[in-house]
Scaffold this motif. Structure first.
Motif, short mmCIF file in Angstrom:
data_model
loop_
_atom_site.label_atom_id
_atom_site.label_comp_id
_atom_site.label_asym_id
_atom_site.label_seq_id
_atom_site.Cartn_x
_atom_site.Cartn_y
_atom_site.Cartn_z
N VAL A 162 -31.67 -15.84 95.81
CA VAL A 162 -31.95 -14.44 96.13
C VAL A 162 -32.95 -13.85 95.15
N PHE A 163 -32.74 -14.07 93.85
CA PHE A 163 -33.65 -13.53 92.84
C PHE A 163 -35.07 -14.06 93.05
N ILE A 164 -35.18 -15.37 93.27
CA ILE A 164 -36.50 -15.99 93.44
C ILE A 164 -37.21 -15.44 94.67
N GLY A 165 -36.47 -15.40 95.80
CA GLY A 165 -37.08 -14.91 97.02
C GLY A 165 -37.49 -13.45 96.93
N CYS A 166 -36.65 -12.63 96.30
CA CYS A 166 -36.98 -11.21 96.16
C CYS A 166 -38.23 -10.99 95.32
N GLU A 167 -38.31 -11.66 94.18
CA GLU A 167 -39.46 -11.45 93.31
C GLU A 167 -40.75 -11.96 93.96
N TYR A 168 -40.65 -13.05 94.70
CA TYR A 168 -41.81 -13.56 95.42
C TYR A 168 -42.28 -12.54 96.46
N ALA A 169 -41.34 -11.95 97.19
CA ALA A 169 -41.70 -10.96 98.21
C ALA A 169 -42.37 -9.74 97.58
#
Length: 901
Positions: free
Chosen positions: A638-645
């Motif tokens: 979740v953290f990785i996907g959110c920061e990428y977005a």
């Protein structure tokens, strides 16, 4: 399987041992290779600038005969020689080319094949190759294969025509014998050519594949080829042909084991066939164990055989764990050997290993590797001894060895050991299946299963049920279950027990019984301190050694490393964070754990986002997101996907950013605190896609919820975002109160910034900007300086400097320096309510939805939109997003910002 019992690695890991390897001796033809797999750029000669300069210098030297390039097959000797000779021909040199062959070596006078002459035309003589103009250069491949007669003929050319030589030969060739006959006017300069370093391989792969390659894939390809250009071409070609090397989210990644394909074993088969029976037998010991103590190796090999293997560099000495060990120099050698060892010979070799260990005393009888050797040899080993050895292997951070030992233990003890080993290797589903089906119902096992169900499988309800069932059945209270309960509390909308967060001493007490649960405890301790208002305390705990990276569960090691870096960023120590994260990243790549690389790679990008450099952050964030798979811990996904977005949105790719968040939303259960992390990311997306009023409204409410639930760190972040988008004294007061409940000096600076924004105090804003810049946060410094009224030319110069440090990035909610044209201004400014309605409409909300959201009538919404359309000169909602001017600072009009609760 290596000496520690590790099986061939999964996912993106390279085959073979993970330790650093010495130079390999790969016996493959140094010829061109056609790479399959679609459109691939031509492979250039790269990373050879120093060698090229050395060749040109030696060819121009009056005291020598030329250059002898040496190196292992495939290292690129011929390609480099061809490059130099071609450029010299273009500069006007006469080039005589040929190649010696082993087949004709014994035939006098026929030792050079394909002799031909090129160049010699009139050509400009400038540049680095200009010294070759008018010269005669003789280039001969595999010159060590020249027969005496051919060498004499070449030598005559050198003496009579004053020709210079550019020769190639395999490693170990010396300018004596036949080679001495070709030297007419002086000695040859011997220039050894070595394999390409890792950084050069990454650049080469990026060039050839036409796009970025994730760091783990580049490292794997470098390690299994050791930077040998020809071997690298063949492996890449195979990966493209099979589809194992493919592009996802714009990043090239290898899914599978690049070194495990049978066709690649053929590359070293000829080399292995040249060894005699004693050497082959000794190599089988090393291949079966992966790494063998030097004393045991020399005992098994004998002095003469050991010396021959050292001389041919097919084995290498490495240091680790206080003892020197022997490994295969090249993973392809090991894999090819393992493929050819049948079950009977495997058992025989292990019996011989056991005998050697008994005679040398290394490894000791209780060493887990020695226990595994006895089991593989077919000797009787009590199950209790095998289980004890497996537990020691697991506790020492070698789950592969623990799993192999577990395979030899019948019944429940073996299954429990195997289940834990699978979880430690990131195989969460396999581990849960084994433990759930074989009585994993002790407090220790329930705690591990609960952590794995949530952390690895995102099954929050099942994790809660496992702990609740243990409590209701009267299972004894334990530190292990306490860790599991804390892990669940931290990621749901509840506050964890205060006692768990007190102090920086040993935690928890007593230490959990299970080593994997103990690793989880460390990760959760770091997470709790960092995200519950104590990032400075977390950073200090790492500084003092009270928190250390876990060693047994890679998923927890990566999570803890990410927390450490994050704590430094939030404590105002971003420069230390940027330096540390590079060390963590290199270490994770070297360990070849995809999930760990993803987690640490994500926080590399996160640091750059905090520094206001989203353009630089995109590459590491995209790499991290490309590496995410089912083995990546669920919260970190979740953290990785959110920061990428969010990074995509800052760079103007809002549509793609929203798609990424929508995909993440479908994965997160509704009662999970991570839903709020997703909501915070959506707020940031709205702000960066031109909807700051809507973002501010959502940030206001989310900050209240965070702070009410004692999630102080993220509460401060969210409240700070709110006040940056909608400055007001009440919002600033809430942020000041929240920052005071935390321990970070950076948060106090956030509050100073908020108060200066609310007061429109130019002097204070410029002072805050200077302090942000001193700490290493140029993006926040730019925001503060840009909001300061006045300042003149000096202020504008300062803004330009800060913008340069941010690579030109400027948040869209900042006031513009000047409108692009008079027509870009609204005829009269929008009221705050008109603007709010316009932003909600531009976000896609219908008039009834806007009315319900704001608590007004639909007619009021219609009237507000009508007035705004007239001011903006637009006719429809579709035009609103582009027409809305930047959001001005808001007055303190009762924005609903409550105090810290």
């Amino acid at each position: 399987m290596d000496r520690r019992g590790r099986t061939e690695p999964r996912g993106n890991r390279a085959g073979g041992d993970r330790r650093a390897l010495d130079r390999p001796e790969i016996m493959i033809e140094d010829t061109g290779v056609v790479v399959g797999g679609g459109d691939v750029a031509e492979w250039p000669v790269t990373g050879r600038e120093k060698e090229t300069d050395a060749i040109l210098s030696a060819l121009a030297s009056p005291g020598g005969s030329g250059v002898l390039l040496t190196g292992e097959p495939g290292v690129g000797k011929t390609s480099l020689a061809d490059l130099v000779l071609d450029r010299c021909a273009e500069a006007g040199a006469l080039i005589v080319r040929g190649a010696a062959t082993e087949a004709t070596r014994e035939i006098p006078g026929v030792g050079i094949a394909g002799l031909h002459v090129v160049g010699g035309q009139d050509a400009p003589g400038g540049g680095p190759y200009g010294a070759a103009a008018g010269r005669v250069l003789i280039g001969i491949d595999d010159a060590d294969q020249l027969d005496a007669s051919s060498a004499t003929a070449v030598g005559d050319l050198v003496r009579t025509m004053g020709a210079r030589l550019l020769l190639t030969a395999r490693s170990g060739a010396r300018p004596d014998g036949a080679l001495a006959l070709v030297c007419g006017r002086g000695p040859l300069t011997v220039l050894p050519l070595v394999n390409l370093p890792r950084a050069t391989v990454l650049g080469l792969l990026t060039h050839v594949l036409g796009g970025p390659v994730d760091g783990l894939t580049a490292d794997v390809l470098w390690r299994i080829t050791r930077g040998n250009p020809l071997l690298l071409r063949r492996v890449v070609g195979l990966g493209l042909d099979t589809g194992e090397l493919s592009r996802g989210r714009g990043v090239w990644s290898w899914r599978g084991s690049p070194g495990g394909h049978p066709s690649l074993h053929e590359l070293v088969a000829a080399d292995l066939a040249t060894f005699g029976e004693p050497e082959s037998k000794t190599l089988e010991y090393v291949a079966l164990t992966g790494s063998l103590p030097v004393s045991t190796f020399e005992h098994l090999a004998g002095a003469e055989t050991a010396a021959e293997l050292w001389r041919r560099a097919v084995v290498a000495r490495v240091s680790g764990g206080g003892t020197d060990e022997v490994t295969m120099s090249h993973p392809f050698h090991r894999q090819a050997l393992l493929a050819g060892i049948g079950p009977l010979r495997r058992r025989l070799r292990h019996r011989e290993l056991v005998a050697a260990a008994a005679e040398t005393g290394v490894p000791g009888a209780d060493d887990p590797a020695a226990v595994l050797w006895r089991l593989e040899a077919g000797f009787d080993v009590p199950p209790s001894q095998a289980v004890a050895a497996g537990r020691r292997a697991l506790a020492s951070g070698d789950p592969g060895l623990a799993e192999n030992l577990a395979q030899h233990v019948p019944g429940l003890p073996g299954e429990l050991l195997r289940g834990q080993a699978l979880i430690a290797q990131g195989r969460a589903a396999d581990g849960e299946r084994v433990l759930a089906g074989h009585g994993g119902d002790s407090a220790e096992m329930i705690a591990l299963r609960s952590l794995n169900l949530f952390w690895g499988l995102s099954r929050l309800a099942d994790a809660h049920e496992a702990v609740a069932r243990a409590r209701s059945s009267g299972t004894e209270r334990s530190a292990d279950l306490g860790v599991a309960e804390l892990g669940l509390a931290l990621f749901t909308r509840t506050a964890p027990p205060d006692a768990r967060g007190a102090g920086t001493g040993p935690w928890p007490s007593p230490e959990p019984l299970n080593p994997l649960v103990a690793d989880a405890a460390t990760a959760l301790r770091a997470y709790q301190l960092t995200f519950r208002g104590r990032p400075a305390q977390a950073a200090e705990a790492f500084d003092r050694g009270l928190l250390e990276l876990p060693t047994r569960w890679p998923a927890m090691r990566g999570s803890t490393a990410a927390c450490h870096v994050h704590a430094l960023v939030l404590a105002g120590r971003i420069r230390a964070a940027l330096a540390l994260v590079e060390t963590y990243y290199e270490d994770s790549v070297r360990r070849a754990e995809p999930s760990e690389v993803a987690m640490v790679g994500h926080v590399r990008g996160h640091c750059l986002m905090w520094a206001g450099r989203p353009k630089r952050a995109l590459a590491p964030l995209r790499e991290a997101w490309a590496l995410v798979d089912e083995h990546t811990p669920f919260p970190m996904r979740v953290f990785i996907g959110c920061e990428y977005a969010v990074c995509l949105a800052t760079l103007g790719q809002a549509e793609e950013a929203y798609r990424e968040l929508d995909q993440l939303r479908a994965l997160i259960p509704g009662d999970l605190g991570l839903r709020d992390r997703l909501e915070f990311s959506r707020i940031r997306l709205l702000a960066h896609s031109g909807r700051p009023a809507h973002a501010a409204d959502l940030a206001d409410r989310l900050a209240d919820r965070y702070l009410h639930e004692s999630r102080l760190t993220t509460g401060v972040e969210c409240a700070y975002y709110h006040v940056r988008l909608r400055p007001s004294p009440r919002a600033a007061a809430r942020l000041r109160e929240a920052a005071g409940a935390c321990d970070s000096p950076l948060f106090e600076l956030f509050a100073d910034h908020a108060e200066a924004l609310a007061a429109r105090d130019g002097t204070a804003l410029r002072g805050v900007a200077d302090r942000f810049a001193e700490l290493g946060y140029p993006g926040l410094a730019l925001e503060s300086a840009a909001a300061a009224p006045g300042g003149g030319r000096t202020a504008r110069r300062r803004l330009d400097d800060l913008a340069g440090e941010c690579d030109g990035f400027r948040p869209p909610w900042l006031p513009h320096a000047a409108p692009s044209s008079p027509s870009s201004r609204a005829s009269s400014p929008l009221t705050s309510r008109e603007r709010e309605v316009c932003e909600l409409a531009a976000a896609g909300l219908s008039s009834p939805a806007i009315a319900a959201h704001l608590g007004v009538s639909v007619r009021t919404v219609t009237n507000l939109l009508g007035r705004a359309y007239g001011k903006l000169g637009v006719r429809s909602r579709r035009q609103l997003g582009a027409a809305l001017p930047p959001s001005p600072p808001a007055e303190d009009a009762g924005d609903g910002a409550g105090g810290l609760r």
